[in-house]
Write a protein that holds these residues in place. Structure first.
Motif, PDB file in Angstrom:
ATOM      1  N   VAL A   2      42.527   5.778 -28.349  1.00 56.62           N
ATOM      2  CA  VAL A   2      41.139   5.343 -28.166  1.00 56.62           C
ATOM      3  C   VAL A   2      40.401   5.637 -29.473  1.00 56.62           C
ATOM      4  CG1 VAL A   2      39.031   5.745 -26.846  1.00 56.62           C
ATOM      5  CG2 VAL A   2      41.239   5.854 -25.711  1.00 56.62           C
TER       6      VAL A   2
ATOM      7  N   LEU B  67      35.719   1.311 -20.393  1.00 55.09           N
ATOM      8  CA  LEU B  67      36.857   2.239 -20.392  1.00 55.09           C
ATOM      9  C   LEU B  67      37.924   1.772 -21.364  1.00 55.09           C
ATOM     10  CD1 LEU B  67      37.291   3.054 -16.598  1.00 55.09           C
ATOM     11  CD2 LEU B  67      36.052   4.319 -18.336  1.00 55.09           C
ATOM     12  N   MET B  68      37.905   0.470 -21.637  1.00 54.60           N
ATOM     13  CA  MET B  68      38.903  -0.115 -22.525  1.00 54.60           C
ATOM     14  C   MET B  68      38.448   0.076 -23.967  1.00 54.60           C
ATOM     15  SD  MET B  68      40.151  -3.948 -22.005  1.00 54.60           S
ATOM     16  CE  MET B  68      39.272  -4.711 -23.320  1.00 54.60           C
ATOM     17  N   SER B  69      39.217   0.810 -24.749  1.00 60.14           N
ATOM     18  CA  SER B  69      38.819   1.027 -26.139  1.00 60.14           C
ATOM     19  C   SER B  69      39.021  -0.244 -26.940  1.00 60.14           C
ATOM     20  CB  SER B  69      39.649   2.147 -26.752  1.00 60.14           C
ATOM     21  OG  SER B  69      39.376   2.238 -28.128  1.00 60.14           O
TER      22      SER B  69
ATOM     23  N   TYR C  62      42.680   3.664 -22.990  1.00 59.38           N
ATOM     24  CA  TYR C  62      41.526   3.692 -22.093  1.00 59.38           C
ATOM     25  C   TYR C  62      40.907   5.077 -22.092  1.00 59.38           C
ATOM     26  CZ  TYR C  62      44.059  -0.396 -20.563  1.00 59.38           C
ATOM     27  OH  TYR C  62      44.730  -1.588 -20.545  1.00 59.38           O
ATOM     28  N   THR C  63      39.599   5.091 -22.060  1.00 61.81           N
ATOM     29  CA  THR C  63      38.915   6.368 -21.971  1.00 61.81           C
ATOM     30  C   THR C  63      38.599   6.658 -20.500  1.00 61.81           C
ATOM     31  OG1 THR C  63      37.092   7.664 -22.843  1.00 61.81           O
ATOM     32  CG2 THR C  63      36.598   5.371 -22.339  1.00 61.81           C
ATOM     33  N   GLU C  64      37.915   7.729 -20.248  1.00 64.07           N
ATOM     34  CA  GLU C  64      37.614   8.104 -18.861  1.00 64.07           C
ATOM     35  C   GLU C  64      36.112   8.264 -18.690  1.00 64.07           C
ATOM     36  OE1 GLU C  64      39.790  11.679 -18.321  1.00 64.07           O
ATOM     37  OE2 GLU C  64      41.663  10.647 -17.835  1.00 64.07           O
TER      38      GLU C  64
ATOM     39  N   ASN D  61      48.236   5.119 -26.049  1.00 60.63           N
ATOM     40  CA  ASN D  61      46.930   5.388 -25.447  1.00 60.63           C
ATOM     41  C   ASN D  61      45.950   5.922 -26.490  1.00 60.63           C
ATOM     42  OD1 ASN D  61      45.093   5.334 -23.347  1.00 60.63           O
ATOM     43  ND2 ASN D  61      45.392   7.508 -22.914  1.00 60.63           N
TER      44      ASN D  61
ATOM     45  N   LEU E 259      43.879  -2.542 -17.639  1.00 60.52           N
ATOM     46  CA  LEU E 259      42.650  -1.936 -17.124  1.00 60.52           C
ATOM     47  C   LEU E 259      42.559  -2.114 -15.613  1.00 60.52           C
ATOM     48  CD1 LEU E 259      39.773  -0.731 -17.955  1.00 60.52           C
ATOM     49  CD2 LEU E 259      38.976  -3.068 -17.781  1.00 60.52           C
TER      50      LEU E 259
END
Lengths: 404, 304
Positions: A24, A350-352, A358-360, A22, A284
């Protein structure tokens, strides 16, 4: 090991290893295009959809849409007036916005916005003025002082209401609406292209994006007109034209089937083609967007309306029930399009670009691009509509002469 | 290198000749020797007692100015030229060709480059013109990547959240790729970001409207919106330094030579030799078709 099996297992482990950390990119933690950029295509979509209803009446002679044709134009105009607000709020340096018009970069899709918007605004304004010219002339005769001057300006200082003049008006309106259809299509298809043209983002980078945006725009616009028509008529104690509602729902059904099919086709394409980033797109939709995409956009806001629209198409219903379900379906579809915009614009970010995480995104209430700002911007078109209603009567039967 | 070695050898030979020419070099009286050592020690300690005059005298006098009682020193004048044939020459912007090479096998994750970059540009916290990623591969071939604070603090402690033992680990510095087909330039609606004729992607922060379209378009996430100026910002390979014949700040401070920068017009430059040599070089996200001018040596499959 079987070569195919080996390939599959390495792919799986590669995919899994891509996702496990995970990670990012440091600059991807912040979602740069937030709710204002969700709102912008939503508003232009409402404009487009409303304009389609007007075009069906004025250009394609769908007589049953007569009661709402004029209102659709005003509705489109009110929202078009506010289409730039979310963009201005989004810009880091809004005071420089005219640079896009004054020194545009011809290679940029975004640079076209000012021109496309200006043309749309011009065409729509002229259509409204020509459609309402007989009313404005009549009102101008009764008005005094500043209002008289205003009406003179709005009627181009022409108070000729002869049959010949009205016939010419009709021709001009048909020409302008004919011109307005490609302009409206470009206005919104282009918004889709803004996203579709970003090759760095695998969820956006698809030629389907402008098509999806265009059809969903028609869905949201028609839904908004149906709801607004029903609510305003009911509040005013007037009857709702059943034929009109039925035609709207049929049109809405057609556009929604197209919009939903293309939305699903995009997901299916990612899943079937298994392109370089498919594991990220899959992750995602099944991860951060599992609720907002599958549950809300697809199951609640698409499948349920499809069933309802199917029932409305195949089961004979009483007018009152039909109208009630129309309102319900339209409300759900308005939400569907908003969620779809959310999932595309914010979900896509949201997808790096690290393809590893993924970010928030957590919307704030009181921010330049916060929830409160969204609510205020969405209220402004209704205020404009209210003011416009004082000058331009919404409904066709409220005037006695002129172009029907 | 051959010429350099030859010079060294030659100087050694000369030294030996000089020594052998001296008469009785070791036949020195012990008392004289101690006297000389004491004189040297006293003279040396005096330099410590009296502070060096920075406003006059010494090597710095020509380049030093006293402003409000504070001595300032313009380092660019005295610093040796690091990129040849730029300083004191007419800079033909259309004939320049620069390249940046990152050697992953040399990076030790010290974070000096990130610190130098942050200080050079006063980059706001949480935003990064350059950063260093840490990759760890365990015995199950799982890859763990992290980049706390963009690598600014250096990777001083091992990760403790990995269940299996690490089989391999490496660091990957990231920065602007200076694409020849730059998506950021293509999408900028006002032309605030542009490709200079010498191949640098630069930003005009006075024109930027802060729409963030370039940030979306950059496949490498090398851009950010400066929270203070509200305009987009990115690594420029220290264009202002390059035009003065100096290396980018991150290259300057890299202790291991993991970051290399130079002109491809200079056949003696390290980047020229690497790029024209037989070694394997790769670029990031080649499939994007952006044609980066940033190359990676020792690039690993896991790096995105």
């Amino acid at each position: 090991m079987n070569p195919t099996l080996y390939k599959a297992s390495t792919e799986l482990s590669h995919g899994a290893s891509m996702l496990i950390s995970n990670y990012v990119f440091p600059n991807d933690l912040h979602v740069h295009w937030s709710m204002m950029i969700v709102l912008y295509p939503y508003i232009t979509g409402l404009v487009d959809g409303a304009f389609i209803i007007a075009a069906l009446y004025y250009l394609f002679d769908v007589k049953s849409l007569k009661p709402i044709a004029r209102f659709s134009l005003l509705f489109a105009f009110a929202f078009l007036c506010c289409a730039t607000l979310p963009l201005l709020l989004h810009l880091g340096r809004p005071e420089r916005n005219f640079n896009m018009l004054l020194t545009p970069s011809p290679s940029s899709a975004m640079a076209g916005f000012g021109y496309i918007y200006a043309v749309s605004m011009g065409v729509l304004s002229f259509i409204v003025l020509f459609v309402y010219r007989p009313d404005l002339v009549e009102r101008g005769k009764k008005a005094k002082g500043f209002m008289k001057l205003l009406y003179r300006a709005l009627t181009f200082d022409s108070n000729d209401l002869s049959e010949k003049a009205l016939a010419l008006d009709g021709k001009i309106i048909r020409f302008l609406v004919g011109l307005g259809i490609p302009v409206a299509a470009v206005l919104h298809g282009y918004v889709g292209f803004i996203f579709g043209g970003v090759k760095a983002n695998p969820t956006w980078s698809t030629p389907l994006m402008p098509v999806i945006f265009l059809f969903s725009a028609c869905v949201s616009g028609i839904s908004a007109i149906i709801i607004a028509y029903i609510i305003i008529r009911k509040i005013g104690g007037h009857s709702v034209d059943s034929d009109c509602i039925r035609t709207c729902i049929k049109t809405l059904t057609g556009f929604f089937i197209l919009a939903f099919s293309f939305e699903m086709l995009e997901v299916f394409s990612h899943s079937y083609l298994k392109t370089g980033y498919h594991h990220m797109v899959e992750g995602l939709l099944n991860g951060p967007l599992a609720s907002s995409f599958w549950l809300w956009q697809v199951k609640i806001c698409s499948v349920i309306p499809l069933i309802l629209l199917g029932c409305m198409a195949f089961i004979p219903l009483k007018d009152a029930i039909y109208t009630a379900i129309s309102g319900l379906v339209s409300a759900i579809l308005l939400l569907q399009v908003f969620i779809m915009r959310w999932n595309v614009v914010i979900g896509g970010q949201l997808m790096s670009k690290s393809a590893r995480g993924y970010t928030e995104f957590h919307p704030e209430w009181f921010d330049k691009e916060g929830i409160a700002a969204v609510i205020i911007i969405m209220l402004i078109p209704f205020i404009i509509l209210f003011v416009l209603g004082k000058i331009f009567p919404f409904w066709a039967e409220e005037r006695k002469s002129g172009i029907q | 290198m051959i010429i350099k070695d030859f010079k060294v050898n030659k100087s050694c030979v000369n030294e030996q000749l000089i020594l052998s020419d001296e008469k009785f070099p070791l036949d020195m009286d012990k008392r004289d020797f101690i006297k000389k050592v004491l004189k040297g020690a006293i003279a040396g300690s005096l330099f410590l007692v009296f502070p060096m005059d920075t406003t006059g005298g010494g090597n710095f006098d020509k380049n030093s100015t006293l402003k409000d009682g504070i001595s300032t020193f313009d380092p660019t004048i005295k610093l040796p030229e690091e990129i040849p044939e730029i300083r004191d020459r007419q800079y033909d912007i259309y004939k320049q060709n620069f390249a940046f090479i990152v050697d992953i096998t040399r990076c030790i994750g010290c974070g000096s480059c990130c610190v130098a970059d942050k200080r050079e540009y006063n980059v706001p916290d949480g935003n990064y013109r350059t950063w260093v990623e840490r990759y760890i591969k365990d015995f199950d071939d799982q890859v763990y990547v992290d980049c706390p604070n963009g690598g600014l603090d250096g990777y001083q402690k091992p990760r403790t959240d990995i269940p299996l033992n690490a089989r391999d680990t490496f660091f990957v510095p990231k920065l602007c790729n200076m694409c020849k087909e730059a998506p950021c330039v293509q999408v900028c609606p006002v032309g605030a970001t542009f490709i200079s004729p010498d191949g640098f992607i630069l930003m005009d922060s006075d024109r930027c409207v802060g729409c963030a379209y370039c940030i979306q378009a950059c496949p490498y996430s090398a851009r950010f919106l400066n929270p203070i100026t509200k305009t987009a910002e990115k690594c420029t390979w220290c264009y202002h330094r390059v035009r003065k014949g100096l290396l980018p700040a991150c290259v300057e401070v890299c202790p291991t030579g993991a970051r290399k920068f130079g002109s491809l017009n200079d056949e003696n430059s390290e980047v020229y030799k690497i790029l024209k040599g037989p070694g394997v070089l790769t670029v990031l996200k080649q499939s994007m078709g952006t044609l980066p001018a940033l190359y990676y040596m020792g690039q690993r499959l896991e790096v995105v």
